[in-house]
Design an enzyme around this catalytic site. Structure first.
Site, mmCIF file in Angstrom:
data_model
loop_
_atom_site.group_PDB
_atom_site.id
_atom_site.type_symbol
_atom_site.label_atom_id
_atom_site.label_comp_id
_atom_site.label_asym_id
_atom_site.label_seq_id
_atom_site.Cartn_x
_atom_site.Cartn_y
_atom_site.Cartn_z
ATOM 1 C CD GLU A 539 -2.101 -2.542 1.598
ATOM 2 O OE1 GLU A 539 -0.301 -2.578 1.835
ATOM 3 O OE2 GLU A 539 -2.380 -3.447 1.196
ATOM 4 C CG HIS A 606 -11.688 -7.803 6.416
ATOM 5 N ND1 HIS A 606 -11.421 -8.849 6.813
ATOM 6 C CD2 HIS A 606 -11.176 -7.718 5.077
ATOM 7 C CE1 HIS A 606 -10.270 -9.371 6.222
ATOM 8 N NE2 HIS A 606 -10.374 -8.729 5.070
#
Ligand SMILES: Cc1ncc(C[n+]2csc(CCOP(=O)(O)OP(=O)(O)O)c2C)c(N)n1
Ligand SMILES: [Mg+2]
Length: 817
Positions: A539, A606
């Site tokens: 990322e 999540h």
């Protein structure tokens, strides 16, 4: 030492030219060294606050500068003053202006005093915000202090060349590239290669095969910590050997060279430049045997941790001393059998040394006089106002004392002036004097001027600001159909990619399958592998790709697969992207769009919504939280017309919901910093954003059944929030306020509350205590029940609002429990 490579390099130029070049290099090195030596003194005598210098790293930077061409970019760190001097972007006076923090960008071009010395930059944009021609200058992306923080951006700077070389439609961008032949040059200290983002970047560039040349300045230390605690085998080139490119593989060319060996350095940098420039193969140059003549920085002394032997070695192998030895010893046989030398005697070098000392000393004086002169003028102005007030005030003696204290400060700073003026004002607060107005005006105008000096350019202040882009509503044709909302995203991205060749989208699974929610489905096939691409799982460097490419005129959209994983990139967003415009005093920009999706899936990693953590770390980046895909697509369309970076958080559970497909895809806009009332009501204003809005709407319907009529405001844009102050108008009507989100308690909801109650003055309209309803403090538990008990549910929202109404009117709304 051999002279063979010198001969190869000098074939083209006459010996005289060569000699002049060498002596000029030597002179630059000496000037740079004198700057370091005098710079340290300026800090130790208190004229400057902190000093970190490039002494001991001069010679390799001369070699780097020779290979560096117009259009190239540097992404480096605080040791690179010699390089900046050698490319003509820093002189000794500017060096000292930076040390003193001179706030005039024309005098201190690195950052107008915002960054500590040693943080270098060139100017990419004009006064009006438009791009300069980056191909007509040598470019340095603005440095940041966090070690290895320059790495992710470096990857993007290099990738831009690859994009310009290969993507059709970009040929017209001659301001940014000449067929992708520009190299991105990284520099880093040996110890900083221990950082994760160093390795992440190295790996990514090896995969991507981009023109990046990475120099490691190895002085065996990271402050006081020796290489044996930093690097396996104490050698970065040893451990990166597996990255060496072979005939049929991707990878790197790796060079190892001693930092005091001018000849080998020039040769190595030439080779590296060619390999990267022509073949787009990344290169690592491990520059060993460098020193720190004055230790790490002004905050310590290296005698504390280096052995006597090491200190002696550092003297013997000082790169300038070695270069000097080489110059003195250099002899070459000329075409007619004569002996060619750089200098006839040492006297010539002694003269250069002396001149460098003189020149730097004068530059230092000039920089100081310019810096202190401005402030002394402010002192004089303040003193004259104070004199006038003292003559009339009953507290005259106290005011005169304040004034005398001020004018007796030998080296005043702005704080001295303003703090004296503000203290003096208190003495006359009850007196009715004309001079008081003058003092008030002086204080106000000083604070006003300080805005430009210390606080401007956090976001774009140009005409191109995304905040100036007018709203264009989506248009629905007669046959407009309700589609899965992800189709709106996909078709809108398609329109954008078609319209703007500068746009490219990349991220994990963004390419071949068109992202995990198929918002880019089929677009790689249509627009090519370079424009819609898969990346590795990394990322921070996905972010860096975006920053670097945006700094070179492209319009990247960097996709972070899920909001929860943005944290890996948050450091780079916060330290680099969010500060870029500010730290360069508006002279650099990276209008990168970060795309991610969040909220409401399942489980701890999540379904997070750490919006408070994010918004407080990225001031300087717009943060947008559209409630549906129509709004989201409109944000992309707006941002691509603007020149600021932004983060868009799409609703993960919204892709499969139905929305009407607009016909003006790629054209309609969602305005930034504007709230939207999505349901009118009279009893309470409920502000929310993103996925929780649907729950609020649901609760709103249920509340209507018990006679409570809520007004729902969609925040949409957290940074900036509600620039027109519309929310307070709603509160003025309902007299009650609840903010709902699924961040932790005290997160983004507290921010919104402060914006509304304090900044918009909503407190005066409130008949009930303003409230927030948030998720629990822990991360959300897995599964539907985990979600129900971790985040606000429709029932929670219903009951919270009912409770507020019960408190307001207990007879009408009987307690539920
Ligand atoms: C993320 C981060 N951690 C720690 C620091 C403090 N720090 C500044 S420089 C430095 C040492 C860097 O050593 P090296 O990379 O070898 O560069 P050198 O100064 O030796 O040239 C450290 C630990 C920092 N700036 N950033
Ligand atoms: Mg080091």
């Amino acid at each position: 030492m051999t002279n063979t490579s010198t001969q190869t390099n000098t074939k083209q130029i006459s010996f005289n030219d060569f000699k002049n070049e060498v002596l000029n290099d030597y002179k630059i090195a000496r000037i740079s060294r004198e700057c370091s030596l005098l710079g340290r003194r300026e800090v130790l005598t208190g004229k400057a606050k902190f000093g970190i210098f490039g002494d001991g790293k001069e010679v390799p930077q001369l070699a780097l500068a020779k290979a560096f061409q117009n259009g190239d970019f540097r992404s480096g760190y605080y040791r690179d003053q010699t390089f900046m001097m050698a490319i003509g972007e820093l002189d000794a006076q500017q060096f000292f202006a930076g040390l003193y923090a001179h706030t005039d960008i024309t005098i201190e071009p690195m950052s107008a005093g915002r960054q500590m010395g040693g943080h270098f930059a060139t100017h990419s944009i004009n006064e009006d915000g438009s791009w300069k021609n980056l191909m007509q200058q040598k470019n340095s992306s603005a440095d940041i202090s966090p070690t290895a923080g320059q790495m992710p951006r470096l990857l993007g700077l290099a990738q831009a060349s690859k994009i310009y070389k290969n993507v059709k439609g970009l040929e017209k961008h001659t301001k940014f590239s000449n067929q992708g032949k520009e190299v991105a040059w990284g520099t880093i200290g040996n110890a900083s290669t221990s950082e994760g983002i160093f390795f992440e970047t190295i790996n990514a560039a090896g995969v991507m095969q981009v023109p990046m040349v990475m120099s490691v300045w190895d002085d065996e230390y990271g402050i006081s910590v020796h290489a044996k605690y930093q690097t396996t085998k104490e050698s970065i080139s040893e451990i990166l050997k597996g990255f060496q490119k072979e005939n049929d593989t991707n990878g790197y060319e790796i060079f190892v060279v001693n930092g005091w060996d001018y000849v080998q350095l020039v040769d190595t940098y030439n080779k590296a430049s060619q390999i990267a420039r022509e073949k787009h193969i990344p290169v690592l140059i491990h520059v060993k045997e460098l020193t720190q003549p004055q230790g790490h920085s002004t905050s310590g002394s290296h005698e504390r941790y280096k052995s006597k032997e090491r200190l002696q070695w550092e003297q013997d192998f000082d790169c300038i001393a070695k270069m000097r030895e080489w110059i003195l010893g250099f002899e070459l046989e000329g075409a007619n059998g004569e002996t060619l030398k750089f200098v006839e005697s040492e006297e010539e070098l002694i003269a250069i040394d002396k001149n460098a000392k003189k020149e730097v000393s004068a530059a230092k004086r000039n920089a100081w006089n310019a810096f202190i002169g401005e402030i002394k003028n402010e002192v004089t102005e303040a003193a004259s106002i104070l004199d006038k007030i003292a003559a009339k005030s009953s507290n005259g003696t106290f005011i005169t004392k304040l004034k005398n204290d001020l004018i007796s400060i030998a080296e005043p700073i702005r704080k001295d002036v303003l703090s004296t003026a503000r203290k003096a004002l208190r003495y006359v607060k009850d007196e009715n004097l004309n001079e008081k107005i003058e003092l008030q005006n002086f204080i106000k105008s000083s604070i006003h001027d300080a805005y430009d000096k210390y606080s401007s350019h956090l976001i774009s202040e140009t005409e191109d600001s995304a905040l100036n882009i007018p709203e264009v509503s989506p248009v629905y044709g007669e046959n407009s159909e309700a589609v899965d909302a992800r189709v709106i995203m996909r078709d809108n991205f398609d329109a954008l990619l078609t319209k703007h060749p500068e746009v490219l989208v990349f991220g994990e699974d963004a390419g071949k399958i068109g992202d995990v929610n198929q918002g880019l489905e089929g677009l790689q096939e249509k627009h090519g592998e370079l424009r819609v691409s898969d990346t590795g799982i990394r990322e921070a460097t996905i972010l860096g790709q975006g920053i670097g490419m945006a700094m070179r005129g492209l319009r990247p959209i960097a996709e972070i697969q899920y909001l929860d994983y943005l944290l890996y990139a948050l450091q780079i967003m916060s330290d680099d992207l969010a500060t870029l415009r500010y730290r360069s005093y508006g002279k650099q920009k990276a209008p990168l769009i970060i795309r991610t999706r969040g909220h409401r899936l399942e489980g701890i990693w999540h379904s997070g919504s750490p919006m408070g953590g994010i918004i407080h770390n990225v001031r300087g980046i717009h943060v947008l939280v559209p409630r549906n895909m129509t709004k989201a697509a409109g944000f992309y369309n707006t941002l691509l017309q603007g020149d600021d970076p932004a983060l868009i958080v799409e609703c993960l559970n919204g892709y499969r919901l139905k929305e009407q497909l607009p016909s003006n895809l790629g054209e309609y806009t969602t305005p930034i910093g504007v709230v939207e009332t999505i349901k009118e009501g009279t009893d309470i204003t409920v502000v929310s954003y993103g996925s929780t809005l649907r729950l609020v709407e649901e609760a709103g319907k249920e509340l209507a059944q018990v006679g409570i009529n809520i007004e729902i405001v969609d925040a949409q844009s957290l940074l900036p929030f509600d620039i027109n102050h519309d929310t307070v108008k709603s509160v003025a009507k309902t007299n009650r306020l609840l903010v709902v989100d699924e961040d932790v308690p005290g997160g983004a909801s507290a921010y919104l509350l402060q914006e509304i109650v304090e900044n918009q003055d909503a407190y005066q309209y409130l008949d009930s205590k303003p409230a927030t309803l948030t998720a629990k403090a822990h991360r959300p538990a897995y599964g539907t029940d985990g979600d129900y008990f971790s985040k606000p549910s429709t029932e929670d929202i219903f009951e919270k609002i009912y409770e507020i109404m019960h408190e307001a009117d207990p007879n009408r709304f009987k307690p539920l429990y």
